[in-house]
Design an enzyme around this catalytic site. Structure first.
Site, PDB file in Angstrom:
ATOM      1  CG  ASP A  89     -29.423 -51.669 -59.748  1.00 40.40           C
ATOM      2  OD1 ASP A  89     -29.037 -50.545 -59.018  1.00 40.40           O
ATOM      3  OD2 ASP A  89     -29.036 -51.935 -60.767  1.00 40.40           O
ATOM      4  CD  GLU A 108     -26.276 -55.054 -59.617  1.00 41.92           C
ATOM      5  OE1 GLU A 108     -27.030 -54.579 -58.702  1.00 41.92           O
ATOM      6  OE2 GLU A 108     -26.596 -55.060 -60.852  1.00 41.92           O
ATOM      7  CG  ASP A 141     -32.887 -54.239 -61.191  1.00 42.19           C
ATOM      8  OD1 ASP A 141     -32.369 -54.898 -60.403  1.00 42.19           O
ATOM      9  OD2 ASP A 141     -32.599 -53.723 -62.310  1.00 42.19           O
ATOM     10  CG  ASP A 151     -30.574 -58.158 -64.022  1.00 36.65           C
ATOM     11  OD1 ASP A 151     -31.334 -59.448 -64.103  1.00 36.65           O
ATOM     12  OD2 ASP A 151     -30.532 -57.392 -64.896  1.00 36.65           O
TER      13      ASP A 151
END
Ligand code: 0RA
Length: 638
Positions: free
Chosen positions: A504, A431, A506, A508
């Site tokens: 990531d 990503e 997190d 998202d």
């Protein structure tokens, strides 16, 4: 037979428990987190067997503060009278001997099969301690065991006439479960909820008494569904728009099997058919699903022709067209289930195919006639789906031509590996462009390919295939992998046997991961079934002590580390983009040092369930949900 007596023919071969401690994997699959949870399923399954036999309507599971698990039911209680073969109390035999022939009770449906059903004695063998309390025959009885051996006689504790039942409390053996002995609340709660849906009227409770960081009340949830599978379908469709108001429900009992089916079409595009045999989720389908699909396709086509919605010249609607937007739960109870397939979650009994088909061949047309306004909407939707499928086929051809797949053309953004051997080739789907740079630098270019994708790929839940295929990111992913999708999917064409999702750590990142998993689960399921899909585990921290570098996966790991090395210099990675090539290679890409999680079918199914339940249109809501439940999508460590 009288409730607590055994006749000679019911006695099965009894064996000692040593082999269970020697080769636990043979009995519970693994000694990792999955095997650990298997202990809970085993005891709960026994209680559910009592419920299926009609003797139990309450089951309670407590995660104890000291790490043990207590399962209480109000069934008949494990028999305590003398076992005819061993001459010891039946309870002692049930807990200290392997029952090679399954339960010595016959005639009822049991959860036993290839998956669970190994017997509570296996739980006993793999626990440091197990305590059995039985309420039966006018008394409370008690016996304790350690690592499978009795450490007390069976004792009569006190007179008890109020009710009957069994309480099993066990503490898993850390010598066996070396990785972890910690139970996961969400895993257990979601299985118990499923059990409650599948066994209407049985109240299943879970309580977590383990201390939490924040203190506070113990977590507790209770599941009781009087509507059974109808409630299940309602739950699955909670955030979807129904195509027709009534949930279709059929129940049938024959001498040898039982069938329950609930279903409802939504205005969406995804097919969500869950099937169970003896309460076990048959992820790989099997004969019951085949019978269901065949009867459904026939009934809808017959109805459509009879009402002139399909003309003589029109081809039949395909099963896929008909099942677009369908949410269905099919549950069968089979006396002697045969579980097949890679993960033993495919029902093999051929007599069940014809039983389900025959039963539904009768019931479906009756329903369609009776609610013909609903039936027409269902047919209309299938006809629209057929047209969309035609469009999708054309779009797919276009994709193929455009990308020149046949001539080996690959996405521009793909940094491919040089090896042409899929078995040793890996694809990292990364990503964000900032992370793609270091990944390309770091990779072993002979075996590792990198495909950067930007932003959120299309939400495949809400789009028809044709639309999804127009999305550039989706096209790149499909082209790079090489298998094709949907009906044309061909696993032998996979260009990589490891497809690693790298995003990531997190919210998202979790969102993107869920989107990708949903794309694979829906349109390239064979990749997951083959075990080709993995999730990378980038660390959250880099710490330096002198010249030494360490990587730590989360806050907890950091905390522990800092206690030993208070002077360590730490860096928190806010995203993959902050790692340099060396960090990325060491922690996520180097096969010698990285941790990858393989995505199992169950995980993907859970991801998609979570996903489809929350598919409202409120993006903020959805984000919050994923944030809370990201950890719900659990993956097996390998
Ligand atoms: C053996 C025979 C019978 C019931 C059970 C075992 C039994 C086991 C467990 C484990 C947890 N809860 C349980 N409840 C029952 C049949 C009993 C009869 O015929 O009366």
């Amino acid at each position: 037979m009288t409730p607590s007596s055994y006749s000679a023919e019911q006695i099965t071969v009894l064996k000692d428990l040593e082999p269970v401690r020697k080769r636990p994997g043979m009995y519970i699959g693994s000694t990792g987190p999955r095997g650990l949870h298997h202990l809970v399923w085993e005891v709960v399954d026994n209680a559910v067997d009592e419920a299926m036999a009609g003797f139990c309507d309450k089951i309670e599971v407590v995660l104890l503060a000291d790490g043990g698990v207590r399962v209480t039911d109000n069934g008949r209680g494990i028999p305590v009278d003398q076992h005819p073969e061993t001459k010891e109390p039946a309870l002692t035999t049930v807990l200290t001997k392997l029952h090679a022939g399954g339960k010595f009770e016959s005639g009822a449906y049991t959860v036993s099969g290839g998956l669970h059903g190994v017997g509570v004695s296996v739980v006993n063998a793999l626990s440091v301690r197990l305590e059995a309390e039985v309420r039966r025959d006018g008394y409370v009885w008690f016996q304790a065991f350690e690592r499978g051996r009795p450490v007390t006689e069976l004792e009569k504790v006190k007179p008890w006439k109020r009710n009957t039942g069994t309480t099993i409390t066990f503490w898993p053996d850390p010598e066996i479960f070396t990785e972890t002995t910690e139970f996961d609340y969400d895993t257990i709660a979601s299985r118990l909820r499923e059990m409650a849906f599948l066994n209407r009227g049985v109240e299943v409770t879970i309580r977590d008494e383990r201390p939490t960081a924040t203190g506070g009340e113990p977590k507790e949830e209770s599941f009781l569904y009087k509507g059974g599978l109808v409630d299940f379908v309602n739950h699955l469709n909670a955030n979807k728009e129904p195509l027709h108001p009534r949930i279709i429900e059929f129940v049938d009992r024959s001498d040898d099997a039982e069938l329950e089916l609930a279903m409802q079409w939504t205005t969406g595009y995804t097919e969500s058919v869950l099937s169970f045999a003896n309460n076990i989720n048959t992820h790989e389908g099997g004969t019951h699903e085949e019978g269901f699909r065949k009867a459904l396709t026939k009934a809808i086509n017959d109805f459509a022709r009879a009402k002139g919605l399909l003309k003589d010249k029109d081809p039949n609607l395909t099963g896929e067209d008909i099942r677009e937007g369908l949410t269905a739960v099919l549950s069968v109870k089979v006396r002697q289930p045969q579980f097949e397939g890679q993960t033993k979650t495919k029902l093999g009994n051929s007599e069940i195919r014809s039983y389900v088909e025959r039963t539904l061949n009768q019931k479906l047309p009756e329903w369609l006639e009776r609610y013909s306004a609903d039936a027409r909407r269902i047919v209309d939707k299938a006809i629209t789906a057929a047209k969309a499928r035609e469009a999708a086929r054309r779009a797919r051809e276009l994709t193929r031509r455009k990308s020149g797949l046949e001539s080996g053309g690959l996405p521009d953004k793909l940094a491919d590996c040089s090896s042409r051997d899929p078995a040793s080739a890996e694809l990292f789907i990364v990503e964000g462009n900032s992370a793609a740079g270091p990944a390309k630098q770091a990779r072993d270019s002979e075996h590792q390919a990198v495909l950067p994708i930007r932003g959120k790929i299309l939400n495949v839940e809400k789009a028809r295939l044709a639309k999804a295929l127009q999305n550039a990111e989706v096209q790149d992913i499909i082209t790079a992998i090489g298998t094709g999708i949907g009906e044309e999917f061909d696993i032998s064409k996979a260009r990589y046997h490891k497809i690693v999702l790298l995003s990531d750590a997190d919210v998202d990142g979790a969102h993107i991961r869920t989107l990708l998993l949903t794309l694979f689960y829906r349109h390239m399921r064979g990749l997951i079934e083959a075990g080709y899909v993995y999730i990378a585990q980038p660390p959250l921290y880099r710490v330096k002590v002198g010249t030494q570098t360490y990587y730590l996966k989360d806050e907890a790991a950091l905390e522990e580390f800092l206690q030993q090395h208070p002077k360590a210099k730490r860096t928190r990675f806010k995203g993959l983009g902050e790692m340099n090539a060396a960090d990325l290679w060491e922690t996520t890409m180097n096969p010698e040092t990285r941790t990858l999680l393989r995505v199992e079918m169950e995980d993907a199914a859970r991801a998609e369930e979570i996903f489809s339940i929350l598919m409202g249109d409120d993006v903020a809501d959805r984000k919050a949900f994923i944030q809370q439940n990201a950890k719900d999508v659990r993956f097996l460590d390998i």
